[in-house]
Scaffold this motif. Structure first.
Motif, PDB file in Angstrom:
ATOM      1  N   LEU A  23       0.828  -1.205   0.000  1.00  0.00           N
ATOM      2  CA  LEU A  23       0.000   0.000   0.000  1.00  0.00           C
ATOM      3  C   LEU A  23       0.866   1.259   0.000  1.00  0.00           C
ATOM      4  O   LEU A  23       0.576   2.232  -0.707  1.00  0.00           O
ATOM      5  CB  LEU A  23      -0.936  -0.003   1.214  1.00  0.00           C
ATOM      6  N   ILE A  24       1.945   1.237   0.798  1.00  0.00           N
ATOM      7  CA  ILE A  24       2.840   2.387   0.840  1.00  0.00           C
ATOM      8  C   ILE A  24       3.530   2.572  -0.509  1.00  0.00           C
ATOM      9  O   ILE A  24       3.841   3.700  -0.925  1.00  0.00           O
ATOM     10  CB  ILE A  24       3.879   2.205   1.959  1.00  0.00           C
ATOM     11  N   SER A 130      16.020   7.647  -3.831  1.00  0.00           N
ATOM     12  CA  SER A 130      15.995   8.868  -3.023  1.00  0.00           C
ATOM     13  C   SER A 130      14.573   9.249  -2.613  1.00  0.00           C
ATOM     14  O   SER A 130      14.301   9.555  -1.444  1.00  0.00           O
ATOM     15  CB  SER A 130      16.642  10.010  -3.806  1.00  0.00           C
ATOM     16  N   LEU A 131      13.648   9.231  -3.568  1.00  0.00           N
ATOM     17  CA  LEU A 131      12.260   9.583  -3.261  1.00  0.00           C
ATOM     18  C   LEU A 131      11.622   8.544  -2.341  1.00  0.00           C
ATOM     19  O   LEU A 131      10.846   8.892  -1.439  1.00  0.00           O
ATOM     20  CB  LEU A 131      11.457   9.704  -4.553  1.00  0.00           C
ATOM     21  N   TRP A 138       8.602   9.586   6.299  1.00  0.00           N
ATOM     22  CA  TRP A 138       7.251  10.076   6.562  1.00  0.00           C
ATOM     23  C   TRP A 138       6.403   9.020   7.268  1.00  0.00           C
ATOM     24  O   TRP A 138       5.640   9.344   8.180  1.00  0.00           O
ATOM     25  CB  TRP A 138       6.589  10.477   5.251  1.00  0.00           C
ATOM     26  N   PHE A 139       6.518   7.766   6.835  1.00  0.00           N
ATOM     27  CA  PHE A 139       5.728   6.689   7.428  1.00  0.00           C
ATOM     28  C   PHE A 139       6.393   6.057   8.641  1.00  0.00           C
ATOM     29  O   PHE A 139       5.839   5.137   9.235  1.00  0.00           O
ATOM     30  CB  PHE A 139       5.451   5.602   6.378  1.00  0.00           C
ATOM     31  N   SER A 144      13.568  -3.133   8.272  1.00  0.00           N
ATOM     32  CA  SER A 144      13.178  -4.126   7.266  1.00  0.00           C
ATOM     33  C   SER A 144      12.180  -3.549   6.264  1.00  0.00           C
ATOM     34  O   SER A 144      12.273  -3.810   5.057  1.00  0.00           O
ATOM     35  CB  SER A 144      12.585  -5.370   7.940  1.00  0.00           C
ATOM     36  N   GLU A 145      11.235  -2.747   6.744  1.00  0.00           N
ATOM     37  CA  GLU A 145      10.271  -2.129   5.841  1.00  0.00           C
ATOM     38  C   GLU A 145      10.935  -1.063   4.969  1.00  0.00           C
ATOM     39  O   GLU A 145      10.575  -0.894   3.797  1.00  0.00           O
ATOM     40  CB  GLU A 145       9.122  -1.520   6.646  1.00  0.00           C
ATOM     41  N   THR A 146      11.911  -0.364   5.534  1.00  0.00           N
ATOM     42  CA  THR A 146      12.659   0.618   4.761  1.00  0.00           C
ATOM     43  C   THR A 146      13.368  -0.046   3.593  1.00  0.00           C
ATOM     44  O   THR A 146      13.359   0.473   2.464  1.00  0.00           O
ATOM     45  CB  THR A 146      13.689   1.330   5.657  1.00  0.00           C
ATOM     46  N   ALA A 147      13.979  -1.198   3.849  1.00  0.00           N
ATOM     47  CA  ALA A 147      14.670  -1.926   2.787  1.00  0.00           C
ATOM     48  C   ALA A 147      13.702  -2.327   1.674  1.00  0.00           C
ATOM     49  O   ALA A 147      14.027  -2.232   0.479  1.00  0.00           O
ATOM     50  CB  ALA A 147      15.353  -3.168   3.366  1.00  0.00           C
TER      51      ALA A 147
END
Length: 213
Positions: A23-24, A130-131, A138-139, A144-147
């Motif tokens: 979703l993100i 980068s984006l 923001w979230f 792990s989710e960042t990766a």
């Protein structure tokens, strides 16, 4: 029974994270698809302008110096390019500077404007990473989710710039993870690639070979 082990609590936790990241990936891909559309519009304008003004080629050495010092004094760690994004995927914490997007965008367009050579895939991948990193902040995503979102951002950038969302997803999952498929990222990457490609075409952009015509 095996079926009950399959639907264990850990399975639902993994499924929840997969759906959350997917979703993100949608707004991430919309932003990246729009950025790639702007990039391709600027790139085509720069190349066609150069073909009608060949004298610009004489300024290429100077432009190279300007780009070098722009990265040195304003780029922070952005000069590491794709390697910086890969490092952030494997060892989160260093961060990907927001300035990477405008820097690589402007540097690539200016390089082509003055007759230089720079691949568009590297630009799209770095813009995507980068984006995507901006959205992870923001979230407030964990490591792990960042990766996963960074990988999805790469898929979005690659898929949009070439009009190949599936290839973009595979590229992000395999090539940029050192040959190891990241199965927890397959759905977010696929979603990101498709949405970014749709966003790109919605802006009226099409993938066309660059010629001197």
């Amino acid at each position: 029974m095996a079926i009950f082990k399959f639907f264990s609590p850990s399975f639902f936790i993994t499924l929840k994270r997969l759906l959350r990241c997917s979703l993100i990936a949608v707004p991430v891909a919309i932003a990246i698809g729009s950025a790639v559309a702007l990039f391709m519009w600027m790139l085509n304008w720069a190349i066609h302008y150069r073909f009608t003004h060949p004298w610009l080629l004489y300024f290429l050495p100077l432009i190279g110096v300007v780009i070098y010092y722009a990265y040195k004094y304003w780029g922070a760690t952005a000069d590491k390019g794709n390697n910086l994004i890969m490092d952030e995927i494997h060892r989160p914490g260093g961060g990907v500077p927001k300035r990477m997007t405008p820097l690589i965008l402007i540097a690539t367009v200016i390089t082509h404007l003055f007759g230089g050579s720079a691949g568009r895939e590297g630009t799209a991948v770095q813009m995507g990473g980068s984006l995507a990193h901006v959205f992870t902040r923001w979230f407030k995503l964990d490591a792990s989710e960042t990766a996963v979102i960074l990988t999805a951002g790469i898929a979005a950038g690659f898929g949009a710039v070439f009009g190949t969302p599936l290839t973009g997803a595979l590229f992000a999952m395999e090539v940029l993870t050192l040959g190891r498929i990241q199965y927890n990222a397959w759905l977010p990457c696929l979603v990101a690639g498709i949405v970014a490609d749709l966003t790109f075409t919605t802006w009226g952009c099409t993938i066309q070979p660059i010629t001197s015509q």
